[in-house]
Design an enzyme around this catalytic site. Structure first.
Site, PDB file in Angstrom:
ATOM      1  N   ARG A  30       0.822  -1.130  -0.102  1.00  0.00           N
ATOM      2  CA  ARG A  30       0.077  -0.106  -0.035  1.00  0.00           C
ATOM      3  C   ARG A  30       1.108   1.333   0.026  1.00  0.00           C
ATOM      4  O   ARG A  30       0.612   2.106  -0.765  1.00  0.00           O
ATOM      5  CB  ARG A  30      -0.885   0.258   1.191  1.00  0.00           C
ATOM      6  CG  ARG A  30      -1.814  -1.146   1.358  1.00  0.00           C
ATOM      7  CD  ARG A  30      -3.010  -1.116   0.627  1.00  0.00           C
ATOM      8  NE  ARG A  30      -3.855  -2.353   1.170  1.00  0.00           N
ATOM      9  CZ  ARG A  30      -4.036  -3.359   0.439  1.00  0.00           C
ATOM     10  NH1 ARG A  30      -3.006  -3.536  -0.662  1.00  0.00           N
ATOM     11  NH2 ARG A  30      -4.837  -4.394   0.896  1.00  0.00           N
ATOM     12  N   GLU A 174     -14.171 -14.908   8.836  1.00  0.00           N
ATOM     13  CA  GLU A 174     -13.623 -14.203   7.469  1.00  0.00           C
ATOM     14  C   GLU A 174     -13.334 -15.413   6.451  1.00  0.00           C
ATOM     15  O   GLU A 174     -12.332 -15.524   6.047  1.00  0.00           O
ATOM     16  CB  GLU A 174     -12.830 -13.364   7.474  1.00  0.00           C
ATOM     17  CG  GLU A 174     -12.938 -12.353   6.098  1.00  0.00           C
ATOM     18  CD  GLU A 174     -11.644 -11.157   5.999  1.00  0.00           C
ATOM     19  OE1 GLU A 174     -10.945 -11.242   6.997  1.00  0.00           O
ATOM     20  OE2 GLU A 174     -11.562 -10.625   4.869  1.00  0.00           O
ATOM     21  N   LYS A 216     -17.648 -12.152   8.521  1.00  0.00           N
ATOM     22  CA  LYS A 216     -17.047 -10.957   7.347  1.00  0.00           C
ATOM     23  C   LYS A 216     -17.116 -11.847   6.053  1.00  0.00           C
ATOM     24  O   LYS A 216     -16.009 -12.273   5.796  1.00  0.00           O
ATOM     25  CB  LYS A 216     -15.728 -10.847   7.929  1.00  0.00           C
ATOM     26  CG  LYS A 216     -15.206  -9.570   7.043  1.00  0.00           C
ATOM     27  CD  LYS A 216     -13.862  -8.847   7.857  1.00  0.00           C
ATOM     28  CE  LYS A 216     -13.254  -8.062   6.826  1.00  0.00           C
ATOM     29  NZ  LYS A 216     -12.189  -7.094   7.456  1.00  0.00           N
ATOM     30  N   SER A 258     -14.284  -5.106   1.589  1.00  0.00           N
ATOM     31  CA  SER A 258     -14.530  -4.452   0.460  1.00  0.00           C
ATOM     32  C   SER A 258     -13.868  -5.344  -0.853  1.00  0.00           C
ATOM     33  O   SER A 258     -14.490  -5.263  -1.712  1.00  0.00           O
ATOM     34  CB  SER A 258     -13.995  -3.114   0.599  1.00  0.00           C
ATOM     35  OG  SER A 258     -12.609  -2.891   0.995  1.00  0.00           O
ATOM     36  N   GLY A 260     -11.324  -5.157  -2.696  1.00  0.00           N
ATOM     37  CA  GLY A 260     -10.945  -4.517  -4.066  1.00  0.00           C
ATOM     38  C   GLY A 260     -11.824  -3.865  -4.855  1.00  0.00           C
ATOM     39  O   GLY A 260     -11.787  -3.315  -5.952  1.00  0.00           O
ATOM     40  N   ARG A 289      -9.347  -1.279   2.482  1.00  0.00           N
ATOM     41  CA  ARG A 289      -9.397  -0.271   1.523  1.00  0.00           C
ATOM     42  C   ARG A 289     -10.563   0.349   1.213  1.00  0.00           C
ATOM     43  O   ARG A 289     -10.185   1.737   0.716  1.00  0.00           O
ATOM     44  CB  ARG A 289      -9.186  -1.172   0.050  1.00  0.00           C
ATOM     45  CG  ARG A 289      -7.635  -1.757  -0.055  1.00  0.00           C
ATOM     46  CD  ARG A 289      -7.433  -2.980  -0.927  1.00  0.00           C
ATOM     47  NE  ARG A 289      -7.999  -4.026  -0.445  1.00  0.00           N
ATOM     48  CZ  ARG A 289      -8.142  -5.308  -1.415  1.00  0.00           C
ATOM     49  NH1 ARG A 289      -7.431  -5.357  -2.563  1.00  0.00           N
ATOM     50  NH2 ARG A 289      -8.852  -6.349  -0.865  1.00  0.00           N
TER      51      ARG A 289
HETATM   52  P1  13P Z   1     -10.578  -5.041   2.386  1.00  0.00           P
HETATM   53  O1  13P Z   1     -11.824  -4.612   2.778  1.00  0.00           O
HETATM   54  O2  13P Z   1      -9.483  -4.329   1.726  1.00  0.00           O
HETATM   55  O3  13P Z   1     -10.729  -6.268   1.414  1.00  0.00           O
HETATM   56  O4  13P Z   1      -9.749  -5.637   3.765  1.00  0.00           O
HETATM   57  C1  13P Z   1     -10.708  -6.134   4.504  1.00  0.00           C
HETATM   58  C2  13P Z   1      -9.846  -7.260   5.320  1.00  0.00           C
HETATM   59  O5  13P Z   1      -9.795  -7.131   6.464  1.00  0.00           O
HETATM   60  C3  13P Z   1      -9.120  -8.231   4.603  1.00  0.00           C
HETATM   61  O6  13P Z   1      -8.957  -9.373   5.336  1.00  0.00           O
END
Ligand code: 13P
Length: 338
Positions: A30, A174, A216, A258, A260, A289
């Site tokens: 980043r 997640e 998530k 999010s 990408g 992001r």
């Molecule tokens: P993004 O929202 O950038 O996908 O990141 C969320 C995240 O924690 C990925 O593990």
């Protein structure tokens, strides 16, 4: 606070989660895009600027940290978890050790980090964490994800979640089906349904109290290279349909990644989801992001211009806060919250 109260607080109406848990390698990627050197000082400086922003109190229920950050202090000497708490949010921690090559599969991953996890969790609790995150990754191609990848990652997620609840913290579960590829939205729906199904089978087997968890997931989207573009309304309908069918009602909060999507796309899609939400789930954001891209750019322009960086973050947090209540609109994007 017990687990169920913590889970509810993380996803309370109008608020979401800031995923600031990029590993040192990911934050390097980043920082490269904004020509900033990946030093410890720059990492803590960017993060401290976000964690002390005005928007924290109104729109952020929890912040996910990386191992390095939870041990750091702000420039004024305040431990980072305390800074987050003082600003009204709950500190959390990423506890997985990353997606590693899955033996027996040519190009898939298994998320590692279970060895020694019980001991690490105790330390994180003492450092102030009250929730955790573990990310499993699934790639879509003509052959993938394999059943092996779906089953092994679900098993690891469930063992993780069970250990986390034993340590009195809320596990964020997640399972991320990646956007990469040229698959259509139907394929994403199908794969996400299979992945979620297997996750909830394993979570039940491992006796995880779903009321003390947060899911998530990815939204249901076509692959980035898919020629068939779809509307936000279709994304929202398919996302709700998939989650309603495959996630037990007892899960109190669903906080999307999010993954990408651009900042605006991730706000627009979350807003559509909340506009037509006909479930008992609270749908909100857990964006990396999607919350930080503009602030990161401002940090690259001038690291010392705290006000500008915070204005960018405040705006994004507010937009996503509105989306989590279905009250966002494109017009509001032009109005700064300076
Ligand atoms: P993004 O929202 O950038 O996908 O990141 C969320 C995240 O924690 C990925 O593990």
């Amino acid at each position: 606070m017990n687990l169920e109260e913590t889970a509810k607080k993380m996803c309370q109406k109008g608020k979401g989660i800031l995923a600031a848990d990029e590993s040192t390698g990911t934050i390097e990627k980043r920082f490269k895009t904004i020509n900033v050197e990946n030093t410890e000082i720059n990492r803590v400086s960017f993060r401290e600027t976000l964690f002390s922003s005005q928007a924290m109190k109104n729109y952020i229920g929890g912040v996910i940290l990386f191992d390095e950050t939870i041990r750091q202090k702000s420039s004024r000497g305040i431990p980072i978890p305390e800074l987050i708490k003082n600003n009204g949010a709950i500190p959390g921690i990423k506890v997985d050790k990353g997606a590693k090559k899955l033996a027996g599969s040519t190009d898939e991953t298994i998320t590692e980090g279970l060895d020694g996890l019980r001991e690490r969790l105790k330390e994180y609790y003492d450092l102030g964490a009250r929730f955790t995150k573990w990310r499993a990754v699934y790639k879509i191609t003509s052959n993938f994800p394999s059943l092996q990848c779906i089953k092994s990652n679900a098993h690891a997620l469930a063992r993780y979640a069970s250990l986390v609840q034993e340590a009195n913290m809320v596990p964020i579960v997640e399972p991320e089906v990646l956007m990469d590829g040229d698959h259509d939205i139907e394929k994403c729906f199908q794969v996400t349904a299979n992945v979620l199904n297997e996750c909830y089978n394993e979570l039940a087997l491992h006796k995880v109290n779903l009321r003390g968890t947060v899911l998530k997931p990815n939204m249901i989207l076509p692959g980035i290279e898919c020629g068939n573009k779809v509307s936000s309304t279709e994304i929202a309908q398919k996302t709700i349909q998939c989650l309603k069918k495959n996630v037990p009602d007892s899960v109190p909060g669903i906080a999307f990644l999010s993954g990408g999507q651009s900042e605006i796309e991730s706000s627009r899609n979350l807003n559509e989801i909340n506009k037509i939400n006909n479930t008992s789930f609270v749908f909100t954001f857990s964006y990396g992001r999607g919350l930080q891209a503009s602030a990161l750019k401002a940090f690259g322009q001038n690291k010392k211009d705290i006000k500008n960086i915070q204005n960018k973050f405040n705006h994004r947090a507010k937009m996503n806060g509105l989306s989590s209540s279905g009250k966002w609109s494109e017009d509001l994007e032009d109005q700064s919250v300076a």
